[in-house]
Enzyme design. Structure first.
Site, PDB file in Angstrom:
ATOM      1  N   SER A  60      39.910 -49.686   9.410  1.00 37.08           N
ATOM      2  CA  SER A  60      39.732 -50.991  10.059  1.00 37.08           C
ATOM      3  C   SER A  60      38.927 -52.007   9.253  1.00 37.08           C
ATOM      4  CB  SER A  60      39.076 -50.820  11.426  1.00 37.08           C
ATOM      5  OG  SER A  60      40.051 -50.508  12.380  1.00 37.08           O
ATOM      6  N   LYS A  63      40.838 -54.908   8.122  1.00 40.23           N
ATOM      7  CA  LYS A  63      41.122 -56.039   9.015  1.00 40.23           C
ATOM      8  C   LYS A  63      40.338 -57.283   8.608  1.00 40.23           C
ATOM      9  CE  LYS A  63      42.041 -52.852  12.877  1.00 40.23           C
ATOM     10  NZ  LYS A  63      41.470 -52.216  14.074  1.00 40.23           N
ATOM     11  N   TYR A 188      50.470 -53.098   8.152  1.00 39.81           N
ATOM     12  CA  TYR A 188      49.237 -52.666   8.811  1.00 39.81           C
ATOM     13  C   TYR A 188      48.892 -51.218   8.437  1.00 39.81           C
ATOM     14  CZ  TYR A 188      45.949 -51.188  12.356  1.00 39.81           C
ATOM     15  OH  TYR A 188      44.843 -50.657  12.980  1.00 39.81           O
ATOM     16  N   TYR A 240      33.377 -52.912  17.552  1.00 37.69           N
ATOM     17  CA  TYR A 240      34.057 -52.665  18.822  1.00 37.69           C
ATOM     18  C   TYR A 240      33.176 -53.152  19.985  1.00 37.69           C
ATOM     19  CZ  TYR A 240      36.100 -49.604  15.304  1.00 37.69           C
ATOM     20  OH  TYR A 240      36.625 -49.117  14.134  1.00 37.69           O
ATOM     21  N   VAL A 258      37.456 -46.214  10.918  1.00 46.26           N
ATOM     22  CA  VAL A 258      37.403 -44.793  11.278  1.00 46.26           C
ATOM     23  C   VAL A 258      37.467 -43.858  10.061  1.00 46.26           C
ATOM     24  CG1 VAL A 258      38.255 -45.042  13.653  1.00 46.26           C
ATOM     25  CG2 VAL A 258      39.887 -44.662  11.799  1.00 46.26           C
TER      26      VAL A 258
HETATM   27  N1  GLN Z   1      44.485 -47.006  11.244  1.00 44.39           N
HETATM   28  C1  GLN Z   1      43.571 -46.921  12.344  1.00 44.39           C
HETATM   29  C2  GLN Z   1      44.322 -47.213  13.640  1.00 44.39           C
HETATM   30  O1  GLN Z   1      45.254 -47.978  13.595  1.00 44.39           O
HETATM   31  C3  GLN Z   1      42.439 -47.895  12.140  1.00 44.39           C
HETATM   32  C4  GLN Z   1      41.466 -47.873  13.287  1.00 44.39           C
HETATM   33  C5  GLN Z   1      40.031 -48.115  12.914  1.00 44.39           C
HETATM   34  O2  GLN Z   1      39.568 -47.913  11.808  1.00 44.39           O
HETATM   35  N2  GLN Z   1      39.265 -48.473  13.910  1.00 44.39           N
HETATM   36  O3  GLN Z   1      44.007 -46.694  14.669  1.00 44.39           O
END
Ligand code: GLN
Length: 305
Positions: A60, A63, A188, A240, A258
């Site tokens: 993530s 992002k 993605y 989050y 994650v």
């Molecule tokens: N690839 C992970 C997902 O789509 C990324 C989520 C994350 O790092 N919070 O769930």
């Protein structure tokens, strides 16, 4: 501040979490790793300790980069028009909140629905796929030409990505996502599977901390407005639904993934941390404890006025 000591002091916190298992390739990562890099912008100096050169899946944290790149391609106004800036109160891959609230845009660019939408905005250019453009941009803004896609992690994301597929198709059905769903998801999943180090993330943080200018060569990489916007959204939603908790504890714009990586952009400092053991909310236990210590000892909190 001695970074090696900080690694030792926060090491035991690793036991409070677990590696992510819902993406099988991430479950194989050794949880007992902690690395930190601190980029002092005014001194143009990068200090690292622990697992600073270990490569891990960016997940993530990508992002942040795709959001910056979408702003670069489309302009800030166009991006702001299609994405919100608030927490959902649900997990990051929630498929519920938009249906409940009837909102016509994802809550923010760091929940999966928002990130998939942002990636869908990037169009093929000069025969370069959206992902290839994001990869190039990531190598530049992280100052690391060695960043590549990990095929095993990408395949693992593909095999277990049905929630993300449902989000993309839901956005398409609502006519919020208007480009090709398959390409958007491929972009993605691939961006999440890029392999970085915490040195790379400290460089990314340093560009954000330095108003969009890379401190290693003084070249502007992103606009000042883009840097401000992205740091603001990192502050409110980067961790989050725990963003408020960490705003009080740490007070620095931060985004985690994650895969165990986090980037933070504090006044005069870019910070990259890696530790794959996560708490229930998906946040990095030892890494955030270490960031809290750094923030306190170096007086980094942006609300200290
Ligand atoms: N690839 C992970 C997902 O789509 C990324 C989520 C994350 O790092 N919070 O769930």
């Amino acid at each position: 501040m001695n970074l090696e000591d900080a690694i030792q002091e926060n090491w035991s916190r690793i036991d409070e979490g677990q590696v992510a298992t819902y993406i099988p390739a991430l479950a194989e990562v050794d949880p007992y790793q902690l690395g930190v890099c601190l980029y002092n912008v005014s001194d143009d100096k990068l200090d690292c300790a622990g697992a600073a050169d270990v490569r891990f899946a960016i997940e993530s944290v990508s992002k942040v980069i795709s959001l910056l790149y979408a702003i670069e391609c489309l302009g800030l106004k166009a991006v702001e028009d299609c994405i919100g800036t608030r927490q959902t109160g649900f997990v990051f891959d929630t498929i519920l909140n938009m249906e409940i609230t009837k909102e016509d845009k994802p809550a923010n660019p760091f929940v999966n629905s928002g990130a998939i939408l942002i990636s869908s905005l990037i169009e093929e250019q000069d025969q370069q796929s959206p992902f290839d453009q994001i990869l190039d941009f990531t190598r530049q803004i992280c100052n690391d030409p060695q960043i590549t896609l990990d095929e095993d992690i990408y395949q693992s994301e593909l095999r277990t990505g049905d929630r993300n597929r449902s989000l993309a198709y839901y956005l398409k059905a609502r006519e919020i996502l208007t480009n090709d769903v398959t390409t958007s998801l491929e972009t993605y999943f691939k961006q999440c599977s890029m392999m970085v180090t915490c040195r790379d993330l400290a460089n990314l943080g340093a560009v954000l901390a330095n108003d969009g200018i890379a401190p290693w060569n003084n070249e502007r990489m992103i606009s000042s407005d883009a840097a401000t916007y992205v740091k603001s959204v990192m502050m409110t939603t980067g961790l989050y639904n725990e963003s408020g908790t960490y705003s009080v504890k740490i007070g620095v714009p931060t985004k985690s993934g994650v895969g165990g990586g986090l980037v933070a952009a504090a006044p005069n400092y870019g910070i990259g941390i890696f530790s794959p053991s996560l708490d229930q909310a998906g946040n990095i236990v030892a890494g955030l404890a270490l960031l809290e210590q750094l923030s306190k000892e170096l007086d980094l909190g942006i609300f200290k006025y």
